[in-house]
Scaffold this active site. Structure first.
Site, PDB file in Angstrom:
ATOM      1  CB  CYS A   1     -55.400  -6.754  -7.426  1.00 15.85           C
ATOM      2  SG  CYS A   1     -54.372  -7.037  -5.963  1.00 15.85           S
TER       3      CYS A   1
ATOM      4  CB  CYS B   1     -51.467 -14.222  10.269  1.00 11.98           C
ATOM      5  SG  CYS B   1     -49.732 -14.492  10.559  1.00 11.98           S
TER       6      CYS B   1
ATOM      7  CB  CYS C   1     -56.163  -7.554  -2.496  1.00 16.06           C
ATOM      8  SG  CYS C   1     -56.671  -5.921  -3.079  1.00 16.06           S
TER       9      CYS C   1
END
Length: 162
Positions: free
Chosen positions: A131, A151, A128
């Site tokens: 974060c 995936c 991400c």
């Protein structure tokens, strides 16, 4: 007869070997990159379920075919379970047959990629952007138009229907 010194040296060498092996099976730390949202380890543990913490913060992998998001077919958005950043549109989701939710494209500026050399192979880890949570890996065996297969661990995602 073994001396106390030889036993201690042997134990030290064994510990170093175990630490070296452990590094081959755990994902690399991403300390060099800074993220918009940071929390202490204790704060992450309090904010996430044990499975989410293991995957998002310790780069674990959920058991295939266990995520309800793998079968999700509704229109909507998949976001980071750690910080709620939108990551994938349902329009890019496809059935890969791998047991994990798969997408052929991430949303613009939603993820970052790092080289992952754990498990004696070279892969591309997907994190991400906000974060730094571990989401999964991206491979080049997906469908058109990108040819990519993101995936993702379902436990690292939340879904909001449109």
């Amino acid at each position: 007869m073994k001396s106390r010194r030889n036993i201690l040296l042997g134990l030290g060498a064994a510990s170093a070997s175990i630490a070296g092996l452990r590094s081959m099976f755990t994902a690399p730390a991403h300390a060099a990159r800074s993220y918009e949202l940071t929390r202490t380890d204790a704060e992450w543990k309090a904010a996430l379920s044990p499975d989410q913490y293991r995957v998002l913060r310790k780069a674990g992998t959920e058991t295939p075919y266990t995520s309800p998001l793998n079968k999700e077919k509704r229109a909507g958005v998949y976001s980071c379970a750690g910080c709620a950043l939108p990551l994938f549109s349902s329009t890019t989701k496809f059935e890969s047959g791998t047991g994990w939710p798969s997408f052929w494209q991430a949303m613009d500026k939603a993820v970052v990629e790092e080289t992952d050399t754990t498990l004696f192979m070279k892969r591309v880890e997907v994190l991400c952007r906000r974060c730094g949570g571990h989401l999964g890996h991206v491979f080049d065996d997906g469908p058109k138009p990108t040819g990519l297969r993101y995936c993702m661990n379902g436990v690292s995602l939340t879904f909001k229907a449109a």
